[in-house]
Design an enzyme around this catalytic site. Structure first.
Site, mmCIF file in Angstrom:
data_model
loop_
_atom_site.group_PDB
_atom_site.id
_atom_site.type_symbol
_atom_site.label_atom_id
_atom_site.label_comp_id
_atom_site.label_asym_id
_atom_site.label_seq_id
_atom_site.Cartn_x
_atom_site.Cartn_y
_atom_site.Cartn_z
ATOM 1 N N GLU A 137 60.125 -8.724 33.578
ATOM 2 C CA GLU A 137 59.241 -9.853 33.893
ATOM 3 C C GLU A 137 59.593 -10.538 35.214
ATOM 4 O O GLU A 137 60.769 -10.781 35.511
ATOM 5 C CB GLU A 137 59.316 -10.875 32.750
ATOM 6 C CG GLU A 137 58.260 -11.953 32.842
ATOM 7 C CD GLU A 137 57.681 -12.300 31.472
ATOM 8 O OE1 GLU A 137 56.963 -13.307 31.416
ATOM 9 O OE2 GLU A 137 57.927 -11.585 30.491
ATOM 10 N N ASP A 161 60.465 -4.586 21.161
ATOM 11 C CA ASP A 161 60.387 -5.869 21.859
ATOM 12 C C ASP A 161 61.754 -6.538 21.793
ATOM 13 O O ASP A 161 62.007 -7.383 20.926
ATOM 14 C CB ASP A 161 59.312 -6.735 21.185
ATOM 15 C CG ASP A 161 58.837 -7.889 22.064
ATOM 16 O OD1 ASP A 161 59.075 -7.848 23.282
ATOM 17 O OD2 ASP A 161 58.221 -8.825 21.530
ATOM 18 N N PHE A 205 48.850 -11.577 22.667
ATOM 19 C CA PHE A 205 49.883 -12.147 21.794
ATOM 20 C C PHE A 205 49.312 -12.516 20.427
ATOM 21 O O PHE A 205 48.810 -13.622 20.225
ATOM 22 C CB PHE A 205 50.478 -13.391 22.459
ATOM 23 C CG PHE A 205 51.602 -13.109 23.425
ATOM 24 C CD1 PHE A 205 51.611 -11.969 24.203
ATOM 25 C CD2 PHE A 205 52.649 -14.001 23.554
ATOM 26 C CE1 PHE A 205 52.640 -11.709 25.094
ATOM 27 C CE2 PHE A 205 53.687 -13.757 24.446
ATOM 28 C CZ PHE A 205 53.687 -12.615 25.209
#
Length: 315
Positions: free
Chosen positions: A89, A16, A171
């Site tokens: 994104e 990430d 999340f």
């Protein structure tokens, strides 16, 4: 065997980060980015030339196009160091506009294809609003794979499954943050650790639902605050982990066992749920944590997108 290697036996490990120079040491399969991670990376001296080169090459183009080209440039660098997929994104300011999200996603994919990269190596990240999920459904129908992010609730997960999205990113850490903040002085860290962590419980519930009903959408736990949240989800399809936590796992020799099991999930008694738009909106509205964290996440990503635009204009 260290915990990172042990985890890789059960789960696809994803990095990430936008900091692609860090990736090789952890050998992740995939990598995820978002505006906040790219913003963090471009402010490091070693990435300044990449920002300058991209802006110089496309100066005079619309700001949103230059932004997409910068995101794709980072994505291409990341794909040069990993064997799998990168998630890129769509601008969070489009989270409530289905057609604009589809158009932006198609452009991002075209930019990757122009660099000679196969469509299957890119996941388009979209916020899991109703409009975002609908955009993902349309994109998947065209062969463009999606990663639905800012996902905090069962309602979002079920709607994503119905839309046949490729992957969801629940999340963990942000769910944990909300519950810890709302409990205040009553929060008991030890009692709410591991399998009892509210973020871990949310991902476990989603994973079990998907596996029970044979939903093909991949589950990728995201946004971790500690190693305990990660090890409690060993066996999840994928986990996307920040470099500092990947390093902690690599330095720990403690045993690691599978926590999530698709075969066990198939034997559970779970009721099926279907959502239309009204039902989805009501279910999300009933979940104060998910409603607040989704809105907060979109706002934060939008702020970082604006900051990134300022850096582009100044370069």
């Amino acid at each position: 065997m260290n915990q990172l290697d042990a985890l890789k036996q059960f789960t696809t490990v994803v990095a990430d980060t936008g900091d692609f120079k860090q990736l090789a040491q952890f050998q992740p399969q995939d990598a995820t980015t978002n505006p906040s991670l790219i913003l963090k990376a471009v402010q490091k001296p070693e990435y300044a030339p990449l920002l300058k080169d991209t802006v110089a090459a496309w100066r005079g183009r619309a700001l949103d196009e230059v932004m997409d080209r910068l995101l794709v440039r980072f994505g291409c660098e990341i794909l040069g160091t990993i064997p799998g997929r990168v998630s890129t994104e769509v601008d969070a300011r489009l989270s409530f506009d289905t057609s604009a999200t589809v158009s932006r996603a198609e452009r991002i994919i075209e930019l990757y294809q122009a660099e000679g990269l196969h469509i299957d190596r890119v996941l388009i990240k979209v916020a899991a609003t109703w409009e975002g999920i609908e955009a993902a459904r349309r994109l998947e129908a065209r062969g463009i794979h999606t990663n639905l992010t800012l996902l905090f609730s069962m309602a979002q997960a079920i709607a994503c499954g119905q839309a046949k999205v490729q992957l969801i990113s629940p999340f963990v850490g942000r769910i944990y943050d909300w519950h810890k903040k709302h409990a205040g002085a009553a929060w008991d860290e030890a009692a709410r650790a591991g399998a009892n962590d509210p973020g871990v419980q949310s991902v476990t519930q989603i994973y079990n639902y998907y596996k029970h009903f044979g939903i093909a959408t991949e589950v990728m736990g995201a946004s971790f605050r500690n190693v305990g949240q990660i090890t409690a989800l060993a066996g999840c399809d994928l986990l996307t982990i920040a470099p500092d936590l990947l390093a902690q796992l690599a330095q720990t020799e403690a045993p690691l066992v599978r926590a999530l099991d698709a075969n066990a999930a198939r034997k559970m008694e779970i009721a099926a749920v279907q959502y239309d738009e009204a039902g989805f909106r009501y279910a999300l509205n009933e979940d104060a944590m998910a409603t607040e964290k989704l809105a907060e996440g979109i706002r934060a990503f939008a702020v970082d997108a604006i900051q990134l635009e300022k850096l582009i204009l100044a370069a």
